[in-house]
Design an enzyme around this catalytic site. Structure first.
Site, PDB file in Angstrom:
ATOM      1  N   LYS A  53       0.844  -1.207   0.000  1.00  0.00           N
ATOM      2  CA  LYS A  53       0.000   0.000   0.000  1.00  0.00           C
ATOM      3  C   LYS A  53       0.872   1.248   0.000  1.00  0.00           C
ATOM      4  O   LYS A  53       0.575   2.228  -0.698  1.00  0.00           O
ATOM      5  CB  LYS A  53      -0.946  -0.023   1.207  1.00  0.00           C
ATOM      6  CG  LYS A  53      -2.044  -1.065   1.048  1.00  0.00           C
ATOM      7  CD  LYS A  53      -2.785  -1.345   2.333  1.00  0.00           C
ATOM      8  CE  LYS A  53      -3.671  -2.583   2.182  1.00  0.00           C
ATOM      9  NZ  LYS A  53      -4.208  -3.066   3.450  1.00  0.00           N
ATOM     10  N   GLN A  97      -4.232  -1.758   9.831  1.00  0.00           N
ATOM     11  CA  GLN A  97      -4.041  -3.069   9.206  1.00  0.00           C
ATOM     12  C   GLN A  97      -4.551  -4.184  10.126  1.00  0.00           C
ATOM     13  O   GLN A  97      -4.212  -4.223  11.311  1.00  0.00           O
ATOM     14  CB  GLN A  97      -2.549  -3.263   8.894  1.00  0.00           C
ATOM     15  CG  GLN A  97      -2.226  -4.540   8.156  1.00  0.00           C
ATOM     16  CD  GLN A  97      -2.844  -4.617   6.757  1.00  0.00           C
ATOM     17  OE1 GLN A  97      -2.841  -3.648   6.009  1.00  0.00           O
ATOM     18  NE2 GLN A  97      -3.397  -5.769   6.413  1.00  0.00           N
ATOM     19  N   ASP A 120     -10.744   2.203   4.164  1.00  0.00           N
ATOM     20  CA  ASP A 120     -11.028   0.777   4.012  1.00  0.00           C
ATOM     21  C   ASP A 120     -12.531   0.528   3.833  1.00  0.00           C
ATOM     22  O   ASP A 120     -12.932  -0.550   3.397  1.00  0.00           O
ATOM     23  CB  ASP A 120     -10.541   0.000   5.255  1.00  0.00           C
ATOM     24  CG  ASP A 120      -9.201  -0.687   5.015  1.00  0.00           C
ATOM     25  OD1 ASP A 120      -8.883  -0.976   3.845  1.00  0.00           O
ATOM     26  OD2 ASP A 120      -8.491  -0.946   6.000  1.00  0.00           O
TER      27      ASP A 120
END
Ligand code: NDP
Length: 283
Positions: A53, A97, A120
């Protein structure tokens, strides 16, 4: 002849290129889009995802703010970090994460993220908006699947789409997005009897079960579009999807490979969400 292979890696590069243009337009107005990435603990797979990412951010001209916290971090400390990032004007997207260490409740940690920075798309606010057909920031894996279908020219409206898997981050949002595009949608899961009978009816089959090669050729309608979300690490260290690729490729109309399919598109959609969040916060 075989299915058209939807090259997720190439498509993701294209998306990143488009996002770079958007990032430059924002930067020209004095807004450099920024993503904060929070990684708690030292899970090696998570570190790989985070690096991918961050690499994509660099490619697209998005600043990254990297927070590596020890596994001993308390939930309260993590929530304080999220609060600080929520009010940091240089941060337009926040990504925590997963998985988090066992002593933390992922659900309460994720809900602390400001929905305007929820790149997200996992907060209840984001998911609720998606349910009501007004995506704020949509979950990246299913939106990557939808973009792959769109850019590959797969017709969706009026088609029967079958989604294997009902998680809140892949299966359910994928089903909602297909419904929004006027597909007729069936969601299957581990308690679904006669799975093959249902999947054989699918014009579009999205596989997100996390079971290596469980979708065999006899489960696929000839000419169907098969999107393989699964990422399974095999004993030899190689990655494979949920689809028995070679056999299904001979029967399907379109197929995505693993690796090089949904994975890179997911990363590209994180960046697209950061840019969208930055554009909204800059407006
Ligand atoms: P979950 O484990 O949360 O969900 C898996 C789903 O599959 C569940 O709904 C489960 O049913 C269903 N399932 C499991 N076995 C079967 C079966 N034999 N038949 C039918 N349904 C079954 O996984 P995620 O949704 O988080 O992820 C799914 C896969 O996608 C994983 O391989 C993961 O690594 C991968 N992934 C890939 C991403 C990418 O970027 N490419 C991003 C995110 C995930 P039930 O609900 O009944 O238990």
């Amino acid at each position: 002849m075989g299915a058209i292979v939807i090259d997720g890696a190439a498509m993701a590069r294209q998306v990143l290129c488009e996002q770079k243009d958007a990032a430059q337009r924002l930067a020209a107005r004095g807004f450099v889009p920024g993503l904060a990435v929070v990684l708690v603990g030292d899970d090696p797979a998570s570190a790989v995802y985070v690096r991918a990412k961050e690499r994509a951010c660099r490619e697209a001209g998005v600043s990254t703010f990297d927070y590596r916290l020890p596994a001993t971090t308390t939930e309260t400390e993590l929530l304080q970090k999220i609060d600080a990032l929520n009010s940091d004007s240089q941060v337009h997207g926040i990504l925590v994460q997963l998985p988090l260490p066992a002593h933390m409740k992922a659900v309460s940690v994720l809900q602390r993220i400001d929905p305007a920075k929820d790149v997200d798309g996992f907060t209840w606010r984001s998911l609720g908006a998606l349910l009501d057909g007004h995506a704020l920031l949509a979950p990246c894996t299913p939106s990557g699947c939808m973009l792959m279908l769109e850019r590959a020219g797969v017709p969706v409206a009026g088609k029967h789409a079958v989604v294997i898997g009902r998680s809140s981050i892949v299966g359910k949002p994928a089903a909602l997005m297909l419904l929004e595009r006027n597909a007729t949608v069936t969601i299957c899961h581990s308690r679904t009897p006669e799975l093959a009978t249902i999947t054989r009816e699918a014009d579009i089959l999205i596989c997100a079960a996390g079971k290596p090669r469980m979708v065999t050729a006899d489960m696929v309608k000839p000419g169907a579009a098969v999107i393989d979300v699964g990422i399974n690490r095999m004993p030899d260290g190689k990655l494979c999807g949920d689809v028995d690729y070679d056999a299904v490729q001979a029967r399907a109309g379109w197929i995505t490979p693993v690796p090089g399919g949904v994975g890179p598109m997911t990363v590209a959609m994180v960046i697209a969400n950061v840019i969208t969040a930055a554009e909204r916060l800059a407006a």
